[in-house]
Enzyme design. Structure first.
Site, PDB file in Angstrom:
ATOM      1  N   LYS A 171      -0.635   1.380   1.598  1.00 24.70           N
ATOM      2  CA  LYS A 171      -0.559   0.313   0.590  1.00 24.70           C
ATOM      3  C   LYS A 171      -1.927   0.010  -0.012  1.00 24.70           C
ATOM      4  O   LYS A 171      -2.966   0.307   0.588  1.00 24.70           O
ATOM      5  CB  LYS A 171       0.056  -0.945   1.223  1.00 24.70           C
ATOM      6  CG  LYS A 171       1.560  -0.780   1.407  1.00 24.70           C
ATOM      7  CD  LYS A 171       2.260  -2.053   1.810  1.00 24.70           C
ATOM      8  CE  LYS A 171       3.765  -1.765   1.913  1.00 24.70           C
ATOM      9  NZ  LYS A 171       4.530  -2.873   2.474  1.00 24.70           N
ATOM     10  N   ARG A 219       6.396   0.744  10.107  1.00 21.79           N
ATOM     11  CA  ARG A 219       6.976   1.585   9.060  1.00 21.79           C
ATOM     12  C   ARG A 219       5.858   2.420   8.437  1.00 21.79           C
ATOM     13  O   ARG A 219       4.864   1.867   7.972  1.00 21.79           O
ATOM     14  CB  ARG A 219       7.652   0.695   8.026  1.00 21.79           C
ATOM     15  CG  ARG A 219       8.405   1.421   6.922  1.00 21.79           C
ATOM     16  CD  ARG A 219       9.136   0.423   6.034  1.00 21.79           C
ATOM     17  NE  ARG A 219       9.831   1.069   4.932  1.00 21.79           N
ATOM     18  CZ  ARG A 219       9.246   1.434   3.790  1.00 21.79           C
ATOM     19  NH1 ARG A 219       7.976   1.200   3.590  1.00 21.79           N
ATOM     20  NH2 ARG A 219       9.937   2.019   2.851  1.00 21.79           N
TER      21      ARG A 219
END
Ligand code: 7PM
Length: 310
Positions: free
Chosen positions: A234, A275
């Site tokens: 991210k 995740r």
């Protein structure tokens, strides 16, 4: 937020009930990301066929993913919504074959109640919903079945969430939201053991909000359900590296080491499911972080695990 015992759930054991199977979270586990969208930011267009998607799922399972998260709707900031028909067409053939072939839990990343029902019939054992079962009909679809459910926090919607995130107190507000969604699920008849919660890093959050949530993760873990965290590749990783003095900006594929650092920190602060895109590396990182997290909770148990002196 977490100390109001009159309202909060009693702590649930570290397991997740997934459509008749019990996933132990005694040690943290990795959820591997499988995007079957044509526009995903880091895997864009790489799995155009069912066969290729299935091969990638098998590889992630072989690398140690306990869960494979299959998504056909892009939740990237500014992404256009996808029709139900298109989402079903992308996801269901992969779910069916992955569930038949793999021992890993097959999870479907969706907010769509119709896909939730069809996914369970096709062998999925878990739903990952970035909208936390707020779409009309989602709670009912889930209550009618036995799949596990990840409830994620998002401020706003994918189209606009990064335009102007605003919080009085991000940790407080995310905690209250997740607690309220857990109660809504319980009231709809979904067993506590089927739930996990996720602060939703990057979903309607600026850097300072993400950092507040990371710092306060242990408090979110006290809400009750196991905590799932997604930081893999991210922009948060690139922003932190730039702040820490990294010379060049990091593109998504250059964020592995930073992602592993954040994943390890999340596990030390109580995350049970991580995740991630890079399964093999993340499995190693959370193994070590999980051992040290257990060490902090019960020093003698982990010392025994290091009896060889390593
Ligand atoms: C563009 C931006 C594309 C962000 C994809 C993403 C999470 C999730 C995603 C998470 C849970 C990504 C995200 N992130 N589900 N789905 N938690 N539960 O980086 O953090 O994969 S999409």
């Amino acid at each position: 937020m977490t100390k109001d015992t009159s309202q909060s759930e009693p702590p649930v054991p570290p397991v997740l009930h997934c459509a008749g199977r019990v996933l132990s979270l005694e040690r943290p586990v990795v959820m591997g990301i499988l995007n079957v969208t044509p526009d995903s930011f880091s895997d864009g267009g790489r799995y155009p066929t069912v066969d290729l998607a299935l091969a990638r799922a098998e590889q992630m399972a072989a690398e140690g993913a306990a869960i494979i998260d299959i998504g056909g709707e892009s939740t990237r900031p500014g992404a256009a919504p996808v029709s139900t028909e298109e989402e079903l067409r992308r996801v269901l053939p992969v779910v069916e074959r992955a569930a038949a072939r793999l021992s890993a839990i097959v999870c479907v990343d969706t907010s769509n109640p119709e896909l939730m029902r069809r996914a369970e019939a096709s062998g999925a054992a878990m739903i990952n919903d970035v909208r936390a079962a707020r779409r009309p009909g989602a709670l009912e679809a889930l209550a009618d079945g036995r799949m596990a459910l990840c409830l994620m926090h998002m401020q706003g919607d994918p189209a606009s969430m990064q335009l102007e995130p605003h919080y009085r107190d991000a940790l407080q507000e995310v905690g209250e939201f997740l607690g309220a969604r857990v109660r809504a699920c319980r009231e709809a008849g979904i067993a506590a053991e089927r739930l996990c919660i996720d602060p939703g890093f990057g979903f309607g959050k600026l850097l300072r909000h993400n950092l507040q949530l990371l710092a306060g993760l242990a408090r979110l873990a006290q809400i009750g359900p196991p905590l799932l965290v997604g930081v893999s590749r991210k922009s948060l990783v690139a922003t932190l590296l730039a702040q820490a003095g990294a010379a060049a900006g990091r593109a998504p594929h250059e964020r592995l080491a930073g992602s592993l650092a954040l994943a390890s920190i999340a596990v030390l602060r109580g995350a049970r499911i991580v995740r991630a895109h890079d399964v093999a590396a993340t499995v190693d990182a959370v193994r070590i972080a999980g051992l040290l997290a257990a060490d902090a909770a019960a020093p003698r148990a982990a010392a025994g695990a290091c009896a060889d002196g390593g």
